[in-house]
Design a protein around this motif. Structure first.
Motif, mmCIF file in Angstrom:
data_model
loop_
_atom_site.group_PDB
_atom_site.id
_atom_site.type_symbol
_atom_site.label_atom_id
_atom_site.label_comp_id
_atom_site.label_asym_id
_atom_site.label_seq_id
_atom_site.Cartn_x
_atom_site.Cartn_y
_atom_site.Cartn_z
ATOM 1 N N THR A 223 4.488 -5.895 -6.089
ATOM 2 C CA THR A 223 4.460 -4.495 -5.654
ATOM 3 C C THR A 223 4.194 -4.348 -4.164
ATOM 4 O O THR A 223 4.804 -3.502 -3.501
ATOM 5 C CB THR A 223 3.420 -3.678 -6.450
ATOM 6 O OG1 THR A 223 2.130 -4.285 -6.303
ATOM 7 C CG2 THR A 223 3.796 -3.588 -7.909
ATOM 8 N N TYR B 47 7.315 -5.276 -2.375
ATOM 9 C CA TYR B 47 8.257 -4.157 -2.509
ATOM 10 C C TYR B 47 7.925 -3.054 -1.516
ATOM 11 O O TYR B 47 8.803 -2.504 -0.845
ATOM 12 C CB TYR B 47 8.210 -3.622 -3.947
ATOM 13 C CG TYR B 47 9.067 -2.408 -4.178
ATOM 14 C CD1 TYR B 47 10.446 -2.523 -4.347
ATOM 15 C CD2 TYR B 47 8.492 -1.137 -4.230
ATOM 16 C CE1 TYR B 47 11.231 -1.401 -4.558
ATOM 17 C CE2 TYR B 47 9.264 -0.002 -4.442
ATOM 18 C CZ TYR B 47 10.639 -0.149 -4.605
ATOM 19 O OH TYR B 47 11.418 0.964 -4.803
ATOM 20 N N GLU B 48 6.640 -2.725 -1.392
ATOM 21 C CA GLU B 48 6.205 -1.686 -0.455
ATOM 22 C C GLU B 48 6.565 -2.047 0.983
ATOM 23 O O GLU B 48 7.056 -1.207 1.743
ATOM 24 C CB GLU B 48 4.694 -1.459 -0.585
ATOM 25 C CG GLU B 48 4.087 -0.586 0.491
ATOM 26 C CD GLU B 48 4.546 0.867 0.449
ATOM 27 O OE1 GLU B 48 4.361 1.571 1.448
ATOM 28 O OE2 GLU B 48 5.094 1.308 -0.584
ATOM 29 N N MET C 132 10.367 -1.692 1.418
ATOM 30 C CA MET C 132 10.771 -0.281 1.418
ATOM 31 C C MET C 132 10.286 0.449 2.667
ATOM 32 O O MET C 132 11.024 1.239 3.262
ATOM 33 C CB MET C 132 10.246 0.430 0.161
ATOM 34 C CG MET C 132 10.873 -0.070 -1.133
ATOM 35 S SD MET C 132 12.677 -0.021 -1.144
ATOM 36 C CE MET C 132 12.955 1.742 -1.164
ATOM 37 N N ARG C 133 9.069 0.188 3.074
ATOM 38 C CA ARG C 133 8.488 0.889 4.223
ATOM 39 C C ARG C 133 9.134 0.468 5.535
ATOM 40 O O ARG C 133 9.547 1.304 6.335
ATOM 41 C CB ARG C 133 6.979 0.646 4.287
ATOM 42 C CG ARG C 133 6.287 1.317 5.464
ATOM 43 C CD ARG C 133 4.790 1.019 5.471
ATOM 44 N NE ARG C 133 4.133 1.560 4.312
ATOM 45 C CZ ARG C 133 3.526 2.745 4.264
ATOM 46 N NH1 ARG C 133 3.508 3.510 5.340
ATOM 47 N NH2 ARG C 133 2.955 3.152 3.166
ATOM 48 N N PRO D 298 8.561 4.590 2.338
ATOM 49 C CA PRO D 298 7.331 4.097 1.692
ATOM 50 C C PRO D 298 7.127 4.730 0.319
ATOM 51 O O PRO D 298 7.605 5.823 0.051
ATOM 52 C CB PRO D 298 6.233 4.525 2.665
ATOM 53 C CG PRO D 298 6.813 5.657 3.431
ATOM 54 C CD PRO D 298 8.296 5.402 3.515
ATOM 55 N N THR D 299 6.408 4.012 -0.532
ATOM 56 C CA THR D 299 6.121 4.511 -1.881
ATOM 57 C C THR D 299 4.832 5.318 -1.879
ATOM 58 O O THR D 299 4.028 5.217 -0.954
ATOM 59 C CB THR D 299 5.950 3.339 -2.870
ATOM 60 O OG1 THR D 299 4.794 2.598 -2.488
ATOM 61 C CG2 THR D 299 7.162 2.428 -2.886
ATOM 62 N N VAL D 300 4.641 6.109 -2.916
ATOM 63 C CA VAL D 300 3.387 6.857 -3.059
ATOM 64 C C VAL D 300 2.456 6.185 -4.061
ATOM 65 O O VAL D 300 1.300 6.570 -4.190
ATOM 66 C CB VAL D 300 3.644 8.323 -3.503
ATOM 67 C CG1 VAL D 300 4.402 9.071 -2.445
ATOM 68 C CG2 VAL D 300 4.331 8.377 -4.849
ATOM 69 N N TRP D 301 2.937 5.172 -4.772
ATOM 70 C CA TRP D 301 2.164 4.595 -5.869
ATOM 71 C C TRP D 301 1.604 3.200 -5.610
ATOM 72 O O TRP D 301 0.667 2.781 -6.285
ATOM 73 C CB TRP D 301 3.015 4.564 -7.133
ATOM 74 C CG TRP D 301 4.319 3.825 -6.962
ATOM 75 C CD1 TRP D 301 5.502 4.351 -6.544
ATOM 76 C CD2 TRP D 301 4.548 2.444 -7.187
ATOM 77 N NE1 TRP D 301 6.464 3.378 -6.493
ATOM 78 C CE2 TRP D 301 5.908 2.191 -6.891
ATOM 79 C CE3 TRP D 301 3.748 1.381 -7.612
ATOM 80 C CZ2 TRP D 301 6.476 0.927 -6.993
ATOM 81 C CZ3 TRP D 301 4.318 0.127 -7.726
ATOM 82 C CH2 TRP D 301 5.674 -0.090 -7.415
ATOM 83 N N VAL D 302 2.125 2.460 -4.642
ATOM 84 C CA VAL D 302 1.691 1.070 -4.467
ATOM 85 C C VAL D 302 0.237 0.973 -4.020
ATOM 86 O O VAL D 302 -0.521 0.143 -4.540
ATOM 87 C CB VAL D 302 2.616 0.297 -3.491
ATOM 88 C CG1 VAL D 302 2.002 -1.037 -3.094
ATOM 89 C CG2 VAL D 302 3.970 0.072 -4.131
ATOM 90 N N TRP E 246 0.211 10.608 -5.635
ATOM 91 C CA TRP E 246 0.614 10.051 -6.924
ATOM 92 C C TRP E 246 -0.301 10.554 -8.044
ATOM 93 O O TRP E 246 0.133 10.770 -9.165
ATOM 94 C CB TRP E 246 0.598 8.519 -6.848
ATOM 95 C CG TRP E 246 1.143 7.833 -8.048
ATOM 96 C CD1 TRP E 246 2.247 8.181 -8.772
ATOM 97 C CD2 TRP E 246 0.610 6.669 -8.685
ATOM 98 N NE1 TRP E 246 2.437 7.303 -9.810
ATOM 99 C CE2 TRP E 246 1.440 6.348 -9.774
ATOM 100 C CE3 TRP E 246 -0.483 5.844 -8.424
ATOM 101 C CZ2 TRP E 246 1.210 5.271 -10.602
ATOM 102 C CZ3 TRP E 246 -0.707 4.749 -9.234
ATOM 103 C CH2 TRP E 246 0.134 4.477 -10.323
#
Length: 197
Positions: free
Chosen positions: A50, A53-54, A57-58, A64-68, A150
């Motif tokens: 995870t 992945y962040e 993505m970032r 960027p994700t809101v959940w990582v 999140w």
């Protein structure tokens, strides 16, 4: 070197043979703790995946994700708590060695046995009851995190605390029996190397 029923002789122990059922209990609990500890360690793979992945993505896609962030600190915190029974099995908990190294094996067993019965179990039972109420309250109220947008559900994270106390107490049964063995025979049930974590 681990002990087995044949290694405990009546001649070396005026109190008699260590009950065979205790060997079975110790081995069963130690196997359970070893397996659960290794399963809990797999959560570190989730963190690697995870967080990687962040980062991709970032910095790679500007998305960027809101959940990582929240999931990573919850998984890491849960693994830290749930792995405490495994750490007890491996001898990785903190011990003050300033006087300990000079004690005889029997005296070490006595000190540990008294510590488990007077301090460890009362503290863990209290810890489990309080944290169970906290987890139940979190479930009943539908508590959600305030750390990010999140807004993760909190009760599974809070439930790891009483579960960790339970896992510690289960391993504590094995450790108490090992202390009893040490007091009875004047030698360790099995030698544990000091582990630095």
């Amino acid at each position: 070197m681990s002990a087995d029923p044949s290694s405990a002789s009546v001649a070396s122990n005026p109190g008699g043979e260590f009950p065979r059922a205790f060997y079975s209990i110790i081995r069963a609990i130690d196997r359970f703790t070893d397996v659960t500890g290794k399963l809990i360690a797999l959560s570190m793979l989730f963190l690697v995946v995870t967080i990687s992945y962040e980062v991709v993505m970032r910095y790679g896609f500007g998305a960027p994700t809101v959940w990582v962030y929240e999931s990573s600190f919850m998984v890491n915190g849960a693994a830290f708590m749930l792995g405490s029974g495994y750490a007890l099995l491996k001898g990785a908990h903190v011990r003050t060695d300033i006087y300990w190294e000079n004690y005889s094996e029997r005296k070490k067993g006595i000190v540990d046995l008294i510590s488990y019965l007077l301090f460890f179990y009362p503290a863990m039972i209290t810890f489990m009851l309080i944290s169970y109420d906290d987890a139940l309250h979190s479930y009943d109220t539908g508590e959600r995190s305030q750390e990010s947008v999140w807004r993760a559900i909190m009760w599974p994270f809070r439930a790891t605390v009483p579960l960790a106390a339970l896992l510690l107490m289960i391993q504590g049964v094995s450790e108490v029996l090992k202390c009893w063995y040490q007091v009875q025979f004047g030698r360790e049930f099995e030698h544990k190397e000091k582990i630095e974590i």
